[in-house]
Every structure is written in C-alpha cells, then in structure tokens.
Scaffold this motif. Structure first.
Motif, PDB file in Angstrom:
ATOM      1  N   UNK A  36       2.853  10.417 -11.207  1.00  0.00           N
ATOM      2  CA  UNK A  36       3.399  11.543 -11.978  1.00  0.00           C
ATOM      3  C   UNK A  36       4.144  11.079 -13.223  1.00  0.00           C
ATOM      4  N   UNK A  37       4.085   9.775 -13.501  1.00  0.00           N
ATOM      5  CA  UNK A  37       4.771   9.210 -14.672  1.00  0.00           C
ATOM      6  C   UNK A  37       6.239   9.581 -14.692  1.00  0.00           C
ATOM      7  N   UNK A  38       6.828   9.671 -13.522  1.00  0.00           N
ATOM      8  CA  UNK A  38       8.240  10.040 -13.402  1.00  0.00           C
ATOM      9  C   UNK A  38       9.141   9.040 -14.133  1.00  0.00           C
ATOM     10  N   UNK A  39       8.708   7.798 -14.198  1.00  0.00           N
ATOM     11  CA  UNK A  39       9.515   6.774 -14.871  1.00  0.00           C
ATOM     12  C   UNK A  39       9.844   7.184 -16.302  1.00  0.00           C
ATOM     13  N   UNK A  53       8.492  -3.436 -17.711  1.00  0.00           N
ATOM     14  CA  UNK A  53       9.897  -3.861 -17.797  1.00  0.00           C
ATOM     15  C   UNK A  53      10.327  -4.703 -16.606  1.00  0.00           C
ATOM     16  N   UNK A  54       9.477  -5.641 -16.256  1.00  0.00           N
ATOM     17  CA  UNK A  54       9.871  -6.644 -15.270  1.00  0.00           C
ATOM     18  C   UNK A  54       9.606  -6.298 -13.829  1.00  0.00           C
ATOM     19  N   UNK A  55       9.013  -5.138 -13.554  1.00  0.00           N
ATOM     20  CA  UNK A  55       8.762  -4.774 -12.158  1.00  0.00           C
ATOM     21  C   UNK A  55       7.719  -5.703 -11.543  1.00  0.00           C
ATOM     22  N   UNK A  56       7.958  -6.110 -10.306  1.00  0.00           N
ATOM     23  CA  UNK A  56       6.998  -6.904  -9.578  1.00  0.00           C
ATOM     24  C   UNK A  56       6.053  -6.029  -8.777  1.00  0.00           C
ATOM     25  N   UNK A  57       4.977  -6.599  -8.230  1.00  0.00           N
ATOM     26  CA  UNK A  57       4.034  -5.823  -7.417  1.00  0.00           C
ATOM     27  C   UNK A  57       4.581  -5.558  -6.020  1.00  0.00           C
ATOM     28  N   UNK A  58       4.105  -4.453  -5.429  1.00  0.00           N
ATOM     29  CA  UNK A  58       4.485  -4.107  -4.064  1.00  0.00           C
ATOM     30  C   UNK A  58       3.253  -4.117  -3.177  1.00  0.00           C
ATOM     31  N   UNK A  59       3.467  -3.968  -1.880  1.00  0.00           N
ATOM     32  CA  UNK A  59       2.335  -3.958  -0.957  1.00  0.00           C
ATOM     33  C   UNK A  59       1.417  -2.760  -1.214  1.00  0.00           C
ATOM     34  N   UNK A  60       1.951  -1.678  -1.796  1.00  0.00           N
ATOM     35  CA  UNK A  60       1.087  -0.548  -2.111  1.00  0.00           C
ATOM     36  C   UNK A  60       0.277  -0.786  -3.382  1.00  0.00           C
ATOM     37  N   UNK A  74      13.654  -3.510  -8.756  1.00  0.00           N
ATOM     38  CA  UNK A  74      15.017  -4.038  -8.810  1.00  0.00           C
ATOM     39  C   UNK A  74      15.028  -5.544  -8.568  1.00  0.00           C
ATOM     40  N   UNK A  75      14.250  -5.995  -7.585  1.00  0.00           N
ATOM     41  CA  UNK A  75      14.146  -7.416  -7.256  1.00  0.00           C
ATOM     42  C   UNK A  75      12.661  -7.782  -7.242  1.00  0.00           C
ATOM     43  N   UNK A  76      12.108  -8.211  -8.352  1.00  0.00           N
ATOM     44  CA  UNK A  76      10.661  -8.442  -8.437  1.00  0.00           C
ATOM     45  C   UNK A  76      10.112  -9.394  -7.380  1.00  0.00           C
ATOM     46  N   UNK A  77      10.916 -10.358  -6.957  1.00  0.00           N
ATOM     47  CA  UNK A  77      10.497 -11.284  -5.912  1.00  0.00           C
ATOM     48  C   UNK A  77      11.005 -10.858  -4.532  1.00  0.00           C
ATOM     49  N   UNK A  78      11.647  -9.698  -4.485  1.00  0.00           N
ATOM     50  CA  UNK A  78      12.176  -9.208  -3.216  1.00  0.00           C
ATOM     51  C   UNK A  78      13.547  -9.714  -2.882  1.00  0.00           C
ATOM     52  N   UNK A  79      13.956 -10.780  -3.519  1.00  0.00           N
ATOM     53  CA  UNK A  79      15.280 -11.386  -3.325  1.00  0.00           C
ATOM     54  C   UNK A  79      15.577 -12.225  -4.551  1.00  0.00           C
ATOM     55  N   UNK A  80      16.791 -12.682  -4.656  1.00  0.00           N
ATOM     56  CA  UNK A  80      17.126 -13.546  -5.788  1.00  0.00           C
ATOM     57  C   UNK A  80      17.478 -12.772  -7.037  1.00  0.00           C
ATOM     58  N   UNK A  81      16.849 -13.127  -8.155  1.00  0.00           N
ATOM     59  CA  UNK A  81      17.227 -12.584  -9.457  1.00  0.00           C
ATOM     60  C   UNK A  81      16.964 -11.083  -9.546  1.00  0.00           C
ATOM     61  N   UNK A  82      17.973 -10.388 -10.069  1.00  0.00           N
ATOM     62  CA  UNK A  82      17.886  -8.942 -10.269  1.00  0.00           C
ATOM     63  C   UNK A  82      17.224  -8.647 -11.605  1.00  0.00           C
ATOM     64  N   UNK A  83      16.306  -7.696 -11.615  1.00  0.00           N
ATOM     65  CA  UNK A  83      15.700  -7.214 -12.847  1.00  0.00           C
ATOM     66  C   UNK A  83      16.608  -6.127 -13.427  1.00  0.00           C
ATOM     67  N   UNK A  84      17.403  -6.466 -14.400  1.00  0.00           N
ATOM     68  CA  UNK A  84      18.405  -5.531 -14.917  1.00  0.00           C
ATOM     69  C   UNK A  84      17.773  -4.275 -15.516  1.00  0.00           C
ATOM     70  N   UNK A  85      16.607  -4.415 -16.120  1.00  0.00           N
ATOM     71  CA  UNK A  85      15.962  -3.237 -16.696  1.00  0.00           C
ATOM     72  C   UNK A  85      15.525  -2.259 -15.607  1.00  0.00           C
ATOM     73  N   UNK A  86      15.098  -2.800 -14.477  1.00  0.00           N
ATOM     74  CA  UNK A  86      14.741  -1.941 -13.366  1.00  0.00           C
ATOM     75  C   UNK A  86      15.946  -1.232 -12.783  1.00  0.00           C
TER      76      UNK A  86
END
Length: 480
Positions: free
Chosen positions: A73-76, A46-53, A103-115
């Motif tokens: 834990x599949x908490x989502x 649902x639009x999530x971007x990758x993180x450093x982890x 929330x912000x797949x690129x870290x800034x800018x457009x908000x991922x509303x589904x997140x």
C-alpha cells in the motif's frame, strides 16, 4: 457466487440492537490494526534489510499469483494521508508494527537510524491527529540474517527479540503508551514451521516445537525488556490468535477429545505459559517432546510475565473432528464450505459469536488481565456502484462482532477496546492481494483509496449514530 441471507444467529442475542458507542463507555478504545510487511512497501529503501517474507515471496508457488509486499500500500510514503483517513473515520487508536529489518538490518547490532526515524515520524503523526499509537514489536517479518542463524528455532532469538524491543522502546517509549510484544505466535510458528504455508516455509515437527517454545519465552522476555525501559504507566501486552472450537459430532467422544486437544494447541498454549501454568501437556501428550528436547532449567519461571492486557484476535470458530493422520493433536478442522455454512473469501465460517466466546474463555482465567480485541474483521468481495464501494457483508460482520463484544462487556468481561482488521486493504500473506479486509479500498495500481460502506458505517457509529438491525443484508460466499 451465491447470495445467502445472514442467519438470525449472526446478530448478538444478548445485546439487542439498537446500540451505540455510548454503551461501551467513554474510555473504550476504537481503532484499526495493521502490520508493516502488509502495507509499508519500500522493502529495500533507506537501509532496510531483507526479511523472511521478502525471501518467501520470491519462491515460486508460495504466494497466490506470485504477489509480494515490495510496494503493497506504499504506506511508507503515504502514511500521513492514511492516518488522515483513520482520523476522518473517527478512530481514536491506530495499531501498527515496526519492521525489524528496517530498524536492525542484520537483526541485531547496528541500528539503521533512517528506519527508526520513520517510526518516530509515524508516532508523531498519530499523536498530531489524536490517534493513540499501539506498537507491535514483532508481526512476522524476521530479518533474513537471523533466519540464516536458525530463526525462531534458535534459542538465541529470545535475546535478539528483547534487544530489538528495547531499541524501539528507548526511541519511542516517551510517546507510545500501548505496546504489544508478539502478533499471534501460534500462527507464525505453526504456519511457518509446521505447515510450511508462511515464511520461512518449514515443515518440521521439531522446528515447530522449538519455535513455539522460543516464541513463548520471547513473549515473556520481550515484556520484561520493555518494562525495564518504559515509563511505569505504559501498558504492555501481547496478542493471541484464537478460535472458538466445537466438535463436528457433539455426541462423539473422539471428536470431543479432539476438540479439547485443538483448544489446547490453538487457544491455550501461549496464554497459559504466560500465566505460569506451563504447557497443556495433559491434553497434548506430544508436547512432552518439547519438554524433553527444548525446555531448560528455569524456563517455567521465564515463561511467565504479568501483562497489563491481552490482545484477543478472532475471526471465526473451528469445527473439529478426530483424525488419525495428524499425530500432534489427532484432530482436523472441518472446512466451512464442507459444512454448508456461509464463509468469507478466506474460507472462514461467518461466526461473529466466536469473539464473545473467546473473550469469555480468556477472562475466566483467575489472573487474566484486561482484554482488548486487537484484531477482528472479514474478507468479502467489494462491489463498485457509481464510485462507491458497497460491502454489505463486511459491514454486517463488523456490526455483529462489535455487538458480541458489547454482549461480553455487559456480562462482566473486562474488555477495553476494539481494533478492526484492517484500515486499508493490504497484502494478505500467502493469499496475496485477493482477500480484502479493509474499511478502505485500495487500488493497487494507482494507490487510490476509497472509503467503503463499512468504513462509512464505522464512522457513523463512532460519531454516536444509533444503529438499526439490517433486515435483508446479503452475504456473498463462494461455492466451489
């Protein structure tokens, strides 16, 4: 494996058992804490971007057994059932973090509303169960897109964090009454930029000093960003990792000096900068490099922010000796296994009095705000017997740590809550899924949850049951 009886000092001397929840007063906060990357899974849904982890766990040899948090834990997908467990244990508060890249797949800018919608549902689900949500803005999962721009070593991260905090606050601030800006900044800048054992896996003194300064600035700027948009009555805090430090050889001057330097780095750096006291350069001359290279005019004022509370996060103490091989602090930590003392699956000494000592240390600052233990817990092996999870050592630790909080409170420390780490077993960063801190056991193959004896104890305690001191609790610890 070796069974060792808990020493008498394991139990709080100044808060003799039995004691009960009522001894803490009616307004004390009781809960558990968690972190997005460690439990959510759904790493690219649902639009999530990758993180450093997400990136770090792909690097061979970085995580024990090559494990990762892509499902965790599949908490989502299971958050409502897990919150039902939390409420069933009698918790009144639940701390979680938002995944920045969700929330912000690129870290800034457009908000991922589904997140953002996910956290909206999570907050509502907490409130429906009479669980007060505590939201941590940043718990170590920087978006990969921002790491590509330098991450915490780039001064721009201060503004990126502030903007992200306001995105969360504008959507959730009408319902979330407790906010925390950063989770344990000394850990994510130290382990991630100096030691290289956590994401993003750097080992560079300059990167560490830059990241530490920028995190301290972001800690304060994030607080100001939240205060600018949240209702006046909202409580804004941040969290500090901390360890009571003692010298390996108490009568040795070099060990004593090394202990002071370790205390300055581990316990004072972020606390004192937030109070407007600057960095502890007197004890850590190496910090002059930071002042010369990274501090800009006006930064001393920017570092200060009057938090409503501090989150104290303590698991153990550290025993320190002089070391000529570590030029930043000329000190090394003596592992518990080399000192012949009981230790957990993380290798940490079993020393719950450290919670009391750090509450006393932080409360001694003249302008210290109220305190909340936002994390404390222990990782021990679980023992299955007839469908039940026996974890006597974890239960004993939990009881002792709560007793140490009561001890501090009875001595006048303004401590307002205790949030156990953690509700469910989870992905424990570089240690993978081996160490288990949860009050609830998770079978990672089936996602089945089973409340452990420690969770049942916590439930009974929060229900008002008077405790009796266990007489022969065994503490399991590894010998290698």
């Amino acid at each position: 494996m070796l069974d060792t009886l808990l020493p008498p000092a394991f139990y709080p001397a100044s808060a003799p058992l039995p004691f009960s929840r009522a001894d803490f007063g009616p307004d004390f906060h009781w809960g558990a804490a968690s972190a997005a990357y460690q439990i959510e899974g759904a790493w690219q849904l649902q639009g999530k971007g990758p993180s450093i982890w997400d990136d770090f766990t792909r690097r061979p040899g970085r995580i024990r057994n090559g494990e990762h948090g892509r499902v965790a834990c599949d908490f989502y997908h299971r958050f409502e059932a897990d919150l039902d467990l939390a409420r069933g244990l009698g918790l009144t508060d639940y701390r979680f973090s938002a995944a920045w890249a969700r929330v912000l797949p690129e870290g800034r800018g457009a908000v991922n509303r589904r997140g953002l919608d996910f956290y909206d549902r999570l907050v509502d689900a907490c409130l429906e169960r009479d669980l007060q949500p505590w939201l941590t803005v940043y718990h170590w999962d920087l978006p990969s897109a921002l790491q590509a721009r330098g991450g915490w070593a780039n001064r721009s991260v201060v503004g990126w964090l502030a903007d992200y905090a306001q995105v969360l606050a504008r959507r959730l601030g009408d319902r979330v009454q407790h906010w925390l800006v950063l989770n344990e900044p000394m850990v994510f800048v130290g382990a991630g930029h100096l030691l290289g054992v956590h994401a993003p896996g750097r080992r560079h003194l300059g990167a560490f000093l830059a990241a530490a300064h920028h995190a301290a600035l972001a800690q304060a700027e994030g607080g100001r960003a939240l205060r600018a948009v949240l209702p006046e009555e909202t409580q804004i805090g941040t969290t500090f990792s901390c360890s009571y430090v003692t010298p390996h050889r108490p009568g040795n001057r070099r060990d004593q000096a090394a202990t002071q330097r370790a205390d300055a780095l581990l316990n004072r750096f972020f606390v004192e900068s937030a109070l407007g006291l600057g960095y502890p350069v007197g004890e850590l001359p190496a910090l002059r490099w930071l002042l010369e290279r990274y501090v800009e005019p006006g930064d001393e004022q920017r570092l200060r922010f009057d938090f409503d509370f501090w989150g104290v996060q303590n698991y153990t103490r550290e025993v320190v000796r002089f070391s000529p091989w570590l030029p930043l602090q000329w000190a090394s930590l003596v592992p518990a296994r080399k000192r012949g003392v009981p230790f957990t699956d993380m290798g940490w000494e079993v020393f719950p009095e450290s919670v009391y000592q750090m509450l006393k240390q932080f409360s001694a600052y003249p302008n210290a705000p109220k305190l909340v233990v936002t994390e404390s817990g222990s990782a021990f092996p679980d023992k299955w017997v007839n469908g039940r999870v026996h974890d006597a050592a974890r239960r004993a630790y939990l009881q002792a740590a709560i007793g140490q909080v009561l001890r501090a409170r009875q001595e006048g420390v303004d401590v307002r809550g205790f949030l156990s780490w953690t509700l469910t077993d989870n992905f424990e960063w570089a240690e993978g899924y081996g160490p288990r801190f949860g009050l609830v056991h998770v079978d990672y193959e089936t996602q089945q949850r089973t409340v452990k004896d420690s969770g049942l104890w916590y439930r009974d305690f929060l229900g008002g049951q008077v405790l009796e001191q266990p007489g022969a609790t065994n503490l399991m610890h590894h010998t290698q």
